[in-house]
Every structure is written in structure tokens, then in C-alpha cells.
Scaffold this motif. Sequence first.
Motif, mmCIF file in Angstrom:
data_model
loop_
_atom_site.group_PDB
_atom_site.id
_atom_site.type_symbol
_atom_site.label_atom_id
_atom_site.label_comp_id
_atom_site.label_asym_id
_atom_site.label_seq_id
_atom_site.Cartn_x
_atom_site.Cartn_y
_atom_site.Cartn_z
ATOM 1 N N LYS A 7 47.546 28.997 34.628
ATOM 2 C CA LYS A 7 46.835 30.226 34.255
ATOM 3 C C LYS A 7 47.280 30.650 32.869
ATOM 4 C CE LYS A 7 48.222 34.195 35.323
ATOM 5 N NZ LYS A 7 48.557 35.573 35.536
ATOM 6 N N PRO A 8 46.345 30.893 31.961
ATOM 7 C CA PRO A 8 46.726 31.407 30.639
ATOM 8 C C PRO A 8 47.508 32.716 30.803
ATOM 9 C CG PRO A 8 44.442 30.740 30.647
ATOM 10 C CD PRO A 8 44.915 30.657 32.063
ATOM 11 N N GLN A 9 48.477 32.900 29.910
ATOM 12 C CA GLN A 9 49.443 33.971 30.116
ATOM 13 C C GLN A 9 48.814 35.362 30.276
ATOM 14 O OE1 GLN A 9 53.087 33.616 27.816
ATOM 15 N NE2 GLN A 9 53.743 33.851 29.933
ATOM 16 N N ASP A 10 47.879 35.718 29.401
ATOM 17 C CA ASP A 10 47.376 37.100 29.463
ATOM 18 C C ASP A 10 46.171 37.238 30.395
ATOM 19 O OD1 ASP A 10 47.676 35.660 27.080
ATOM 20 O OD2 ASP A 10 46.053 36.793 26.134
ATOM 21 N N TRP A 11 45.862 36.190 31.152
ATOM 22 C CA TRP A 11 44.814 36.359 32.165
ATOM 23 C C TRP A 11 45.435 36.860 33.463
ATOM 24 C CZ3 TRP A 11 40.848 31.721 32.050
ATOM 25 C CH2 TRP A 11 40.253 31.678 30.777
ATOM 26 N N ARG A 12 44.561 37.423 34.279
ATOM 27 C CA ARG A 12 45.015 37.994 35.532
ATOM 28 C C ARG A 12 44.309 37.283 36.694
ATOM 29 N NH1 ARG A 12 43.891 42.070 38.594
ATOM 30 N NH2 ARG A 12 41.942 42.641 37.593
ATOM 31 N N GLY A 13 45.084 36.923 37.696
ATOM 32 C CA GLY A 13 44.452 36.308 38.861
ATOM 33 C C GLY A 13 43.704 37.358 39.669
ATOM 34 N N VAL A 14 42.536 36.999 40.162
ATOM 35 C CA VAL A 14 41.736 37.937 40.960
ATOM 36 C C VAL A 14 41.457 37.255 42.292
ATOM 37 C CG1 VAL A 14 39.540 39.170 41.119
ATOM 38 C CG2 VAL A 14 40.696 38.958 38.915
ATOM 39 N N LYS A 15 41.389 38.065 43.333
ATOM 40 C CA LYS A 15 41.106 37.521 44.672
ATOM 41 C C LYS A 15 39.827 36.687 44.645
ATOM 42 C CE LYS A 15 41.078 39.125 49.428
ATOM 43 N NZ LYS A 15 41.831 37.945 49.891
ATOM 44 N N ALA A 16 39.913 35.514 45.226
ATOM 45 C CA ALA A 16 38.762 34.615 45.209
ATOM 46 C C ALA A 16 37.651 35.150 46.103
ATOM 47 C CB ALA A 16 39.185 33.233 45.690
ATOM 48 N N SER A 17 36.448 34.728 45.817
ATOM 49 C CA SER A 17 35.337 35.078 46.694
ATOM 50 C C SER A 17 34.408 33.876 46.746
ATOM 51 C CB SER A 17 34.605 36.307 46.166
ATOM 52 O OG SER A 17 34.077 36.016 44.893
ATOM 53 N N GLN A 18 33.368 33.997 47.520
ATOM 54 C CA GLN A 18 32.424 32.890 47.581
ATOM 55 C C GLN A 18 31.809 32.696 46.186
ATOM 56 O OE1 GLN A 18 29.001 33.423 50.023
ATOM 57 N NE2 GLN A 18 28.806 31.252 50.476
ATOM 58 N N PHE A 19 31.740 31.478 45.757
ATOM 59 C CA PHE A 19 31.236 31.104 44.418
ATOM 60 C C PHE A 19 32.185 31.506 43.287
ATOM 61 C CE2 PHE A 19 27.165 31.798 46.812
ATOM 62 C CZ PHE A 19 26.979 30.452 47.093
ATOM 63 N N ARG A 20 33.330 32.076 43.611
ATOM 64 C CA ARG A 20 34.342 32.306 42.568
ATOM 65 C C ARG A 20 35.664 31.851 43.156
ATOM 66 N NH1 ARG A 20 33.245 37.791 39.192
ATOM 67 N NH2 ARG A 20 31.056 37.432 38.799
ATOM 68 N N GLU A 21 35.784 30.542 43.329
ATOM 69 C CA GLU A 21 36.906 30.043 44.134
ATOM 70 C C GLU A 21 38.230 30.096 43.392
ATOM 71 O OE1 GLU A 21 34.207 27.352 44.363
ATOM 72 O OE2 GLU A 21 33.443 27.820 46.361
ATOM 73 N N ILE A 22 38.197 29.909 42.064
ATOM 74 C CA ILE A 22 39.388 30.197 41.263
ATOM 75 C C ILE A 22 38.933 31.267 40.281
ATOM 76 C CG2 ILE A 22 41.098 29.295 39.663
ATOM 77 C CD1 ILE A 22 40.624 26.539 40.943
ATOM 78 N N ASN A 23 39.577 32.402 40.302
ATOM 79 C CA ASN A 23 38.956 33.581 39.696
ATOM 80 C C ASN A 23 39.962 34.313 38.814
ATOM 81 O OD1 ASN A 23 37.006 35.462 39.247
ATOM 82 N ND2 ASN A 23 37.044 36.376 41.313
ATOM 83 N N PHE A 24 39.562 34.596 37.576
ATOM 84 C CA PHE A 24 40.444 35.322 36.653
ATOM 85 C C PHE A 24 39.701 36.483 36.016
ATOM 86 C CE2 PHE A 24 41.656 30.800 36.366
ATOM 87 C CZ PHE A 24 42.935 30.882 36.890
ATOM 88 N N ALA A 25 40.496 37.420 35.515
ATOM 89 C CA ALA A 25 39.922 38.487 34.684
ATOM 90 C C ALA A 25 40.821 38.638 33.474
ATOM 91 C CB ALA A 25 39.873 39.789 35.476
ATOM 92 N N PHE A 26 40.284 39.146 32.378
ATOM 93 C CA PHE A 26 41.100 39.377 31.183
ATOM 94 C C PHE A 26 40.459 40.469 30.354
ATOM 95 C CE2 PHE A 26 38.300 35.724 30.596
ATOM 96 C CZ PHE A 26 37.549 36.110 29.508
ATOM 97 N N GLY A 27 41.135 40.819 29.285
ATOM 98 C CA GLY A 27 40.621 41.902 28.435
ATOM 99 C C GLY A 27 41.296 43.205 28.791
#
Lengths: 206, 419, 687
Positions: free
Chosen positions: A62-82
Motif C-alpha cells: 500500500k502506498p504510504q499516504d493511502w488509506r485502506g478502506v473496507k472492501a465491498s463487492q466490486f471493490r475487493e482491494i480498496n483505498f482512499a487518499f487525498g
Amino acid sequence: MPAILRLSLVLTTFFLSACRPPDTVEVVDSREPFRDDREPAEATEYQRFAENTTQTMFQWTKPQDWRGVKASQFREINFAFGPSSEGECYLTVLAGSGSGVAENFNRWRAQFGMEPMKEGEVAALPTETFLGRMVPALDISGSYNPGSMSPGGSVPKAEWRLVGVIMEAPGAVITVKMTGPKALIEAEQENLDAFLASVVPAPNLR
Amino acid sequence: MNAEPTTPSSPSAQVRVRGPLDRILAVLSSFHIACVCFALVLILTFVGTIYQKETLFGLYDCQRYYFESWIVPRVAWPLGIPLPGMALVFAVMFVNILAGGVLRIRKSKRTIGVVISHLSILGFFIAGAVSLWTKTEGHLQVNEKSENSIVQSAMDWVIEVRELKSADGQAPQDNSVRFIKDKFYRDCVGDRTRDFTSSVWPFTLTVGGYVRNAQIVPADDPDLGSKAPRDGAFAILALSVKATNEENIGGARVEVKDKSGNRVVSGLSTALERAPIVFETGGKRFSVSMTRERWEVPFSVFLDDFRAEYYPGTRKARAYESDIKVRHSNGNESNHLISMNNPLRDSGYVAYQTSFDDKAPPGEEKYSVFTVVKNRSDQWPLYSLIACTLGLVIHFVYKLYLFLNRNARRQEPQAAKAL
Amino acid sequence: MKPRTITAVCLAAIAGVLMIYQGYKSMPKAYEKTFSKTEVPPEWRPDVVEAVERMAIAATDGRVKSVNTFAHYELLRARGYAGMELKVEGQDKKRSWTPTAWLLDLLFYPKLAEHYPVFVVEDSEVVAKLGIKPHEKQRDRYTFHELNTGRAALAAAMQRLQGKKEEDKDRIERLTSSLAENFMAYESLAQALAGAHNQVTLGEEVEDPALKAMAGKPIPVMEAMAAFATCGAWKDMMAKRKAGEPVAPPPWMRNLVEELLGKMGTAGALRWYPPTATDKENWETANGLVNDLTEEGLHAPTAADKLRELALMGALATDPQKNGELQDRLKAFAESRIGEAKKFDHYNKIELDRTYLKYHIFSYVTRFFIALFFLTAISWLLPPWPLLRKILARLCLLGFAGIAAGMTQRVFITGWGPVTGIHETLPYITIIGGLFALLLMKYLKNPLPLAMAVVIGAAGMFFTSQHELLDSRDTMPALNAVLRTNFWLWTHVTTINIGYATVIIGAFFSMAYLFSRMFDIMRKDSGFFRDLTRTAYGVLCFGMFFSLIGTILGGIWGNESWGRFWGWDPKENGALLITVWCLFVMHMRMAGWVKEFGFHFWNAAAALPVMFSWWHVNLLNIGLHSYGFTEGLLGKLYIAYGITALVLIIGLIARFAEHIARKQMTATGAEKQPEPPSAPASAESAS
């Protein structure tokens, strides 16, 4: 009665003092392995805590400044940033869906109100390295409307940009899609490249 | 029991006190201790019942706090004076009954029933202690048309450490799976840690950050507190503890240090993880993981058929039962029917029909769940009950006989007078 | 008489007056309206009612029972009384309805039955909040018609209260949700024959010759349904579908089905068609027949005829001239249902079940005991008369024999031990306690045991009927799988309840002692207190024995059933509390901690753990023995706790007063008064 009082006092102090276990403990319990116990394989922490089978299939960083987000259907590995998590990046595995690279790219283009690509245009797209292969990448900007299915609702977002890659594997299509405000995506392009390069198939679990 | 002393004091008055040993015995056997114990049992039982409400502690915690403890912990007893737990009270009662109701009581035909019933009560205490310390109880879930022999505890978590094949494919030297029961690390919450060692390990395992109901979340999850156990990209979010302990999922942070104190590996572990932490140190490879405590029974249970019968027009089960085959490693196989109130007994284990799922969606198997118990003192309460009934009946029949005799004697002269 | 005795009598009189006033206040006003002859349907003939009562029905609680029992609880739950009397024009006496007669009115004359006062509202605030005009009395009965004006508000309240836990609701909210439940249950029953009352007119668009022949004139929905499900067009389509051909129904068919189903109503309560096989469980409602018919289920071969039968009866009910024919057909209908049930072995014990509530022995016994209670009270005011006492004792025995008969009937109906649920503990403990008290008459030569037996009989049966009313559910429900074992029902459950009963008796004797100490009753008779102490001690030993054995038996059952001898479950803990309380009192006496007074004080307090274990733990909503929340029970329990506490306080006051009096005596150097009646406690022997 005093004798009893004394006795209970002694007992109380005895049991109170015996309460706290020591700081180092010798392990005493053991059992034989079960009759058909197989040895576990090594796994990354992502796989160990995987929320779905897709997460167990890959290893990534995972890139350092990204945040892991709970997975959901169609977003099986999920990140948020900004600054307020307005940037999103997620990996999706569409198993056996029958849709190909062009269909998915066109679906994304439709979310920006763009016409489907003509034949040959897909072949002409720039490429990125993903899972050890050169795969086509789409980079579009404009007013983004993911549709009512998406948590963002159907309010279009102006000045938005999408960067995504799609890989066709036997029986499945793997997509990575990053969206966000134009300026943010510009800055995060490197992180995306690093993430895409970090994704590798996982060693078999169990 | 009704020892019928002739003076209000304890029966110690009846037997002459001789040496110092006798004097100690006299104190231990006192009726005062018995009364204090009874009062404490009443208080503990009442409080331990009321606090079982879901919004308070729930059954599991109440058992630990009040009924299995030596001293009731602070959380469960807000008053300043410490309250002894039921284990302590029962231990004192055991000594008291032994000294007063069995050893020191004057033995005669008047007291034989009392002695027997006191002895039988000791039997209950022993059965209870044996069961508390040695009984194993877990669930065995078997899908229809398949078999299983691994029983899983509904309550207890363990951290399992197992030596694996080495990197160059050599078989492990230590074949046993070592495990740490949660009673050894239950207090390791927050910053508190404890080291675990073993003669067969070239490392020390440090456990900390225990959470009773854990959820693994990314380390930057905004719900996490500053003290939440973290490791790498993940952290443990402490969910509110459920009153039904079966619904809680334990989690902790573990760290492995080699002999010279260098960190080898660290990680979070919860019972919901998909794979254990695997590490290599001292030329050996190991896995460490948190899981529900599991054990294997010496036979496997094959579920042939499961049936649930319902009352007309309801989902209320009238009866449910499982046809099973019990398979032993020596090839012996036998057919059994397990139903409510009709368990299976085999090799010291007893399997009870506990629950089931007979409306599985297509593609998923129906299954049956058995509670599998191994309890050395399984039938002891029954023997004690028989003894106890016998003792009390002897005593009360004797008393009734005396009473009626006296009544008859008293009425005779009155009748004579009336004439 | 001494002043303190007079005080006691006055206090008792005040309590009596208060109770009578409370009873009067909660009595609903007699329904004043006089119904005109056209406002009530013709009376059902007794033979018709009886035939219907005999029918078997599979109720939603899982038990197959007689219609009489079913209707009894439906009416009891809604109305607070399983019967109804109304003034009808031209009749001198009020006309009365049995539960089954009311049910028949509801089924065949739903429009008229709407105006019967069948909903008891405990507090007029409930209806006022729903926008319905409240009656003058706080507790009163309302008609469906009245409540229907607040229907929307009731539905909204129901929705709002659905997610709320029973414990979190306030009184008005709890009453509102139970009213809403009763309202819905009533509606579901009233709709059971909607398909026979509602009509439909088939249009010309139907493309089936059989249906076309019926078109143009209104016919009952059930008749149309029967015709449709057997018509050629439908059968052809089903045959094609079976062969695997995907056919969609034509528009006329779809429209027709929609209309028919819409007019069939949504009833699900009256499952009175027994399964047509021995080991099958699916009892059907009229609406269920439709499914069976279209999907070729178990009842399909006869379903069309059965629907037509209902349709015909529905039509007959509209014409007063044809009431005789309706009654004949209804009787035949009931008899053929009974025949079906008997044929496939689904009619076990229904006859016995019908007579149970029809000739409710318990309700007669209750009245008998209350009469006996007054008789005994009067006998106390008269000079001692041994013959009267003997007669009263025999009558009392007769009353207990009545309870035993009722319980025996229940055992035969259910096929299980005498106590399978909390309700049955009441008559059972009444019998055990009462007989035990009567037995003590032999040893205690004073009027106390007889009085106690009568009080136990009267109070026990009163509480039995009160509990039935409060719960308003079948008192013989289908048992959980784990309870279906006669061995343990006959051993553990009976023993532990003997324990409850005897410990209570012992506590009552000690309460009598405390009372006597306070109010100087029987002071002159020094033997009175000594006998009382000996008796109470003996009863305590007896109670301890049964509680102990019963508690352990429960553990052994637990070990046999799910591998746990002791699980600290609230009910187990309650039993332990009782046992340990008994042991505590016994050992305190032996330790010399208490003398006569102290013994009685603690023994009287044994009523507290018994009440806690018998009733309170069930209301905690935890553990295996939880029976759910019963409205109003907790409040009554606290009253019982309060009364016990009051008796204990009275005892303490008496003790304190005697103490002061003695001190003054010594201080003034007065002559030594006769000792208060306390022989050294331990010197006495106990039975």
C-alpha cells in the motif's frame, strides 16, 4: 469467633496475593497435530486479514499516504487518499463475466459522458506494467457521474479525472481504477504506478 | 444438617477438646463458619444471577467473576470490603463439612443419616471441582454425509505455536502443537505484555494488546483509539463485548524475539484470520496463530442423516435427531442415533444433540452440531444424590419415628385423664 | 379481646374493603346497549355449537386442539373473559355467547359481530391517544367498530413500538401493543371466510367454456376460485408447464387470479382441514386449500368441493330465511372434518380437550374455595366447634381432589407430567401445599393448619385463574424438544415444586408466628408457640429435603441432556437459593445465632427466595428457563415481596416492643411477668 476472623484474614491475604500471574510463563499445554492437518503457507498480513478471496490471491504494497478502506463487492482491494479521502482507487476481479477490456473501458467513459471507443482505439491506448504484463491504460477527465449505484450518488463531479488499467486473464477481467479531482490524481500518479508494480500473485495458501 | 445438639453451641461441645490438632479441628468445624458460608453463597448466587442480564455482564462473565473465582474482582463488586468468590466459599465449606459434619460429629444411630448426607455433599464438591478443572466441552459440527473429529471450544481462545518443515524441507523436530490458553494472557490489555517460553523454542513469544471482541481494521481507521494494538498496516479495533461470550472474537498482538533478544517477527492475530504468522528463527520455521481452542476426539463422527420434526404450521421443533456412524481409528464402525435427551457415550466422551441447520440453501450442506463433553465426574453427582437421599431419608424417618412415639406417649395419659 | 387483637381485626377489615373496592373499580361497566333483533344473528343451535366445538384445529402455537379451546383463548385474550352476555330486544334474560358461538358469529356474520364489545381496554388513555372516543370508565370494553376509527393510529403505534423491548415500554405503550395484537388477531379471524362472503362477477373476457357459463352474475369468490382451479384453460397450462414448456398465462387469467386472491382475505389462523395422511403435518386453512388446489398438494382432490361448501354456507348466511339450512350444513361440515381427522389419526384427545375448558374444573374449584374461605373465617368468630372443623377439613379435601381431577385431565390431554410450564406450577403447588397443611392438622391441635389449607386453596386457585387471564395463552402449549421427556418431568419438576410448596408453607407458619407475637393472639396458650415452632421446623426440614433433591435432579437432567450438571442458569440459581436458605436457617439455629423468634423471622423470609426463584427469574429474560415477559406480573411480584417485608417488619416491631416492655418492667421493679413464649429453641425437637 476471633479464631475464625484470624483464619479468614489469613486466607484472604493468601488468595489476594496469589492473583497476579508472573511476567514470564513457561508454556505447558500441547496437543498432537490433527490427523489431517496440513502445514500453513507463508502469507502477507493483507492475506491473513483478507476480507475476500481476491485479497488472498495477491500480494501488494500500500502506498504510504493511502488509506485502506473496507472492501465491498466490486471493490475487493480498496483505498482512499487525498485530504478528505475524495480520491479512490480499487482493484476489482470480474470473474467469468464475459465482458472484455473494451466493454469496461467504455463503461468508464460513459461515466464521463463520453462516446464508446471505436475499433482499434483500444489497441492504440498507452500501456502500464501490471502483474508482469503490459496492459492498456485509460486516462480521461471531465465531469464524472458514477451513477446511482455508487455511494457518491448521482451528483456529477466536475474537473474529475480517471486513470485505470484493465487486464484480461483466463476466465476473469482484473481492473484497477483510480478517480479523484484532477490535481490530486496528477500528484498521486506515482503512487498508482508503485501500487500497480507491487501487485503480484500470492503463493498458494494452505 | 439437623444434628440436634442439646445446647445451642456447636457439636464441638459434645466432644472433648484435647490436643492442638483437635483445637484447630474444632475451629474448622464450627457452625459459625457454616453459617457465614451459607450467607456468602446466598449473596453470591443472588448477585451472580441478577448481573447475568444482557445489559450487565452476561452468563459467562458472571460465572468467572462470582462462581469460579476465589475473590470477586473489583468490577463485579463495587463495595469496599472484598467479597470471597464461590470457589473460596466452597473450599472453606468443604473443610467445614469434613471437620464438623463427618470427622467431629458424634457418631451414633441418631447421626448416621446426617453423616451420610454430609459425606454426599462432599461428593458434590469433589465432582464440581473435578469438572471445573478437568472437564472439556466443545462443539462438533458435522455436515450431512461427511465426517469430523475436531471439537472446537465455544468459549476459550488459544494461541497455537507449531513447528513447520524447515526451509530446506526437513521434518520438524517437535511434532506437538504448543498452545497458550487465554487465562494466561487475558489480563494483557493495553500496554501490558507477558513473555512465553518453552524448552523446545529458540525464541520468546510476547503477547499483549489482548482484546476480547476484536475486529481487524486498517491502521489508519479513524475509530481506533490511541492505545489500540497496531502492527504494520493493521490494527485491532475493540468492539463492545457481547454478553453471550460465544459471539466474541478474541484478538491480540504477538511478537517473537530470538535468544539474543532481537525481534524476529510481530503481528496481530485474531481467530478470524485466514492464515497464521509464519516465521523462521534458529534454523527452524514456526507458525503462530490465535484460534478457538480445538482438540481431536479419538473417533470421528459421520453424519448419515439429520431430521427435524416440527409442530404443525410452526418452526418450533418437536424433535431433532441425527443418525451417525462412529468410526474408530482401528476400523471399528458403529451406528447410533443421537437426539435430545439421548446422547452418545464413547471412549469417555459424551456427545449431545445441540443445534442444527436443516434449511441450508441449495449447494450448502445441512449440518448438525453436537456438544462433546469429557468429564471424569460425569456420573458422580448421581451417586452423591443417591447417597444424599438415603442419608436424609434415614435421618428424617428416624426423627419422625421419635416424634410420633413421643406424641403417642403424650396422648395416652391425656386420653386416660379424659376417661 | 385485647386492644392489639382488635387492631389486627380492624387492619384485616380495612384490607378487605380496599381489595373489594379495587375489584369494583377494575370491573368494566355492564354493556348497556340493547341490541335489536336484526343487530344480532339468530342463535346457534346447541347441537351445532357442540359439533363445531368438537372439531380439531391446528393453532399457531403448534398444538392441535379443539375449536372450543381455540375460541376460548381468542375471546379471553381480546375480551378478558371467555364469554359474553348482551341484552337483546324481546328477551328477558341476557343472551349469552359461548366462545364458539361468538367465533361462529364472527365467521358467518362479521358485519354484525363488529358491534360486540369484545376488546377490553385496561386504561382509557390508550384509546384516547389513538384518537378514539374513550368511555367513562378507565377499564372498559370496546367494539371492533369503535376501534376501527383509530385504525391508522393503531397501525402507526404498532410500527413505532415493534422495535422496542418489552422492558423499555411504559405501561400505556405495553397496553397499546397488546391491544394492537388483539385487533390484528381479530381481523385475521374475521377474514377467514372472506372468500365466502365477498363476491365477484366474471367478465365476458374469460376464455374458458366452464367459466364463461358463470359469467355475468355475482358469485362468491370461493366458488369462482374452485371453478377456476378446475377449469380446462388452467389445467392445460399446468400440464404444459409440467412438460417443461414455458407458457405465460394470458392477461384474462392473470387479472382474474389477482382479483380472486385479493378478495380471499389474508386469514391464516383457522387451520381446520386435517392432513389427509397419517404422518403429515400440514393442516390447512381455507386459503391454504387454494394453494393446494393450484399446486396439486395434499388436499387437492377434495379442495374444490370444500371451497364450494364454504361458499354455499356464506351465501346462506345472507338470508335469514335460510338460517336453518345454514345450521344443518355447518353441523355436517363439522362432522365431516371430525371424520377426516379420525380417519388419519389426527383426533387424539380432542374430545377430552374440548371438555377441559367447557367444564373448566379449576374455575369451579376457585369459587368453591373462595366460599370455603368465608365459611372458615366465620367459623373463627364462633365458639370452637369440632364438628364444623371436621366438616370444613373434609370440604377442603374435596376442593383439592377437584384440583387433582383437573390436573389429571391435563396429564391425559398432553400426555406429559403434571407440570410442564409455569402455569401448571400454580395448581400443583396449591395441591401440595394445601394437602401438606391438612396433614399437619393431625399434629398441630389448633385452627391454623386448616385455615392455612383453605387460604392456600383459595389464593392458589385465584392466582391460577388470574395467571390464565393475564397470559391469555393456551396453558397446554406445544413443548420444546428438550422438555419432551416424561421421566424428568415426573421426577425433577414434581420434586422441586414440592420443595417450593413446603418451603412456602413453612414460611406461612412462621409468618403466623410473627403475627401472633405482634397482636397477642393465642398468648395465653403457651403450647401454641412451641407447637408452631416445632411444626415450622419440621416443615423446613421437609422443604429443604425436596428442594435439595429436586435441585440436584435438575442438575442430573442437565447433565443427561446437554452435558452440564450445573450452569449457573438463573432458574438453577433460584433453586439453589431456596435450598441454601433452608440450610442457612437450620444451621443458624444449631449455631445458636437465632432462638425461637430469629428462627421464625428467617424462616418467614424464606418466602422471598421462593418467590424469586418461582416467578422472578423467569422475568429476567435470561437463560434456559426464560418464559418471556408477561405484562403485569412483575408488579404483582413486587407487591408480594412488599407484603412479606411488611410481615417481617411487623415481627421486628413486636420483638422490639416486647424488649422495651421487659426493660421497663425490670426498671420499675415490677413483678416478674410471665416469660414471653420462648422456650430455648434448641431444646425442642423437630419432626
